[in-house]
Design an enzyme around this catalytic site. Structure first.
Site, PDB file in Angstrom:
ATOM      1  N   ASP A  29     -21.453 -20.883 -12.182  1.00  0.00           N
ATOM      2  CA  ASP A  29     -20.715 -21.812 -11.335  1.00  0.00           C
ATOM      3  C   ASP A  29     -20.830 -21.288  -9.899  1.00  0.00           C
ATOM      4  O   ASP A  29     -21.629 -20.382  -9.609  1.00  0.00           O
ATOM      5  CB  ASP A  29     -19.268 -21.987 -11.817  1.00  0.00           C
ATOM      6  N   CYS A  88     -19.710 -16.437 -14.009  1.00  0.00           N
ATOM      7  CA  CYS A  88     -18.661 -17.142 -13.284  1.00  0.00           C
ATOM      8  C   CYS A  88     -17.736 -16.071 -12.716  1.00  0.00           C
ATOM      9  O   CYS A  88     -18.096 -14.892 -12.711  1.00  0.00           O
ATOM     10  CB  CYS A  88     -17.941 -18.183 -14.143  1.00  0.00           C
ATOM     11  N   GLY A  89     -16.580 -16.444 -12.210  1.00  0.00           N
ATOM     12  CA  GLY A  89     -15.735 -15.477 -11.528  1.00  0.00           C
ATOM     13  C   GLY A  89     -15.325 -14.323 -12.431  1.00  0.00           C
ATOM     14  O   GLY A  89     -15.626 -13.165 -12.170  1.00  0.00           O
ATOM     15  N   THR A  90     -14.620 -14.632 -13.506  1.00  0.00           N
ATOM     16  CA  THR A  90     -14.204 -13.604 -14.463  1.00  0.00           C
ATOM     17  C   THR A  90     -15.171 -13.457 -15.625  1.00  0.00           C
ATOM     18  O   THR A  90     -15.063 -12.493 -16.391  1.00  0.00           O
ATOM     19  CB  THR A  90     -12.835 -13.949 -15.071  1.00  0.00           C
ATOM     20  N   HIS A 130     -24.676  -3.798 -30.784  1.00  0.00           N
ATOM     21  CA  HIS A 130     -23.674  -4.028 -31.835  1.00  0.00           C
ATOM     22  C   HIS A 130     -23.426  -5.509 -32.121  1.00  0.00           C
ATOM     23  O   HIS A 130     -23.155  -5.868 -33.268  1.00  0.00           O
ATOM     24  CB  HIS A 130     -22.333  -3.391 -31.437  1.00  0.00           C
ATOM     25  N   ARG A 183     -17.108 -11.915  -9.807  1.00  0.00           N
ATOM     26  CA  ARG A 183     -16.120 -11.541  -8.782  1.00  0.00           C
ATOM     27  C   ARG A 183     -15.536 -10.157  -9.005  1.00  0.00           C
ATOM     28  O   ARG A 183     -14.730  -9.685  -8.202  1.00  0.00           O
ATOM     29  CB  ARG A 183     -14.990 -12.576  -8.733  1.00  0.00           C
ATOM     30  N   ARG A 240     -24.654  -2.272 -40.484  1.00  0.00           N
ATOM     31  CA  ARG A 240     -23.244  -2.692 -40.575  1.00  0.00           C
ATOM     32  C   ARG A 240     -22.909  -3.723 -39.498  1.00  0.00           C
ATOM     33  O   ARG A 240     -21.993  -4.544 -39.676  1.00  0.00           O
ATOM     34  CB  ARG A 240     -22.321  -1.487 -40.463  1.00  0.00           C
ATOM     35  N   HIS A 241     -23.659  -3.707 -38.406  1.00  0.00           N
ATOM     36  CA  HIS A 241     -23.393  -4.677 -37.340  1.00  0.00           C
ATOM     37  C   HIS A 241     -23.861  -6.076 -37.745  1.00  0.00           C
ATOM     38  O   HIS A 241     -23.233  -7.070 -37.371  1.00  0.00           O
ATOM     39  CB  HIS A 241     -24.046  -4.225 -36.035  1.00  0.00           C
TER      40      HIS A 241
HETATM   41  C1  RB5 Z   1     -13.585 -20.368 -10.326  1.00  0.00           C
HETATM   42  O1  RB5 Z   1     -12.591 -20.290  -9.338  1.00  0.00           O
HETATM   43  C2  RB5 Z   1     -13.185 -19.551 -11.540  1.00  0.00           C
HETATM   44  O2  RB5 Z   1     -12.085 -20.115 -12.168  1.00  0.00           O
HETATM   45  C3  RB5 Z   1     -14.346 -19.443 -12.496  1.00  0.00           C
HETATM   46  O3  RB5 Z   1     -15.452 -18.928 -11.830  1.00  0.00           O
HETATM   47  C4  RB5 Z   1     -14.128 -18.537 -13.686  1.00  0.00           C
HETATM   48  O4  RB5 Z   1     -13.586 -17.308 -13.304  1.00  0.00           O
HETATM   49  C5  RB5 Z   1     -13.393 -19.124 -14.818  1.00  0.00           C
HETATM   50  O5  RB5 Z   1     -13.273 -18.545 -15.885  1.00  0.00           O
END
Ligand code: RB5
Length: 143
Positions: A8, A65-67, A98, A109, A132-133
């Site tokens: 994204d 993406c961010g997280t 694994h 981010r 095992r994996h």
């Molecule tokens: C975008 O602001 C953020 O929500 C997206 O990149 C992501 O982290 C969502 O899981």
């Protein structure tokens, strides 16, 4: 390898740089977007990447993406996808060794670009350990 990649807006910069890195290592890259910096919805890019991996049109995938969680949650709705979130080279290695992750997900981010590229390198180089994996992976789909 033929590697699909998507992000994204939060992952766009690292995606662009990773495409150059992967090409420099001799891989083919299929870019599923986004290619614009405007805010967008990760699922619009995760689903096409997941379908391409499931169809065998690409060998594996990378999503940012961010997280990383939006991409990972969406990708893992696809039965043929094992998307693993990783944030350093040790986790990148283990998520292949694994979990045999066929899509690597990066939290753009929360890692430096150097950490991201190190994670990609480790994931690509690691073999799946099997044994095992494999038994544990088989149980994922036994709902
Ligand atoms: C975008 O602001 C953020 O929500 C997206 O990149 C992501 O982290 C969502 O899981």
């Amino acid at each position: 390898m033929i590697i699909g990649i998507c992000s994204d807006h939060a992952g766009l910069d690292y995606k662009t740089r990773l495409i150059s890195y992967l090409l420099s290592k001799g891989h083919q890259v299929v870019n599923f977007g986004t290619d614009a910096p405007e805010s967008c919805d990760y699922a619009d890019y995760a689903h096409p990447l997941a379908r391409a991996v499931e169809a065998g049109e690409v060998d594996c995938g990378i999503a940012l993406c961010g997280t990383g969680n939006g991409m990972a949650i969406t990708l893992n709705h696809h039965p043929g996808i094992r998307a693993g979130l990783a944030w350093n080279s040790a986790v990148g290695d283990l998520v292949k060794r694994h979990n045999n992750a066929n899509v690597l997900v990066l939290p753009a981010r929360f890692v430096s670009y150097q950490m991201a590229v190190g994670t990609v390198r480790a994931w690509l180089q690691a073999p799946f350990a099997g044994g095992r994996h494999q038994r544990r992976i088989d149980k994922i789909t036994q709902l």
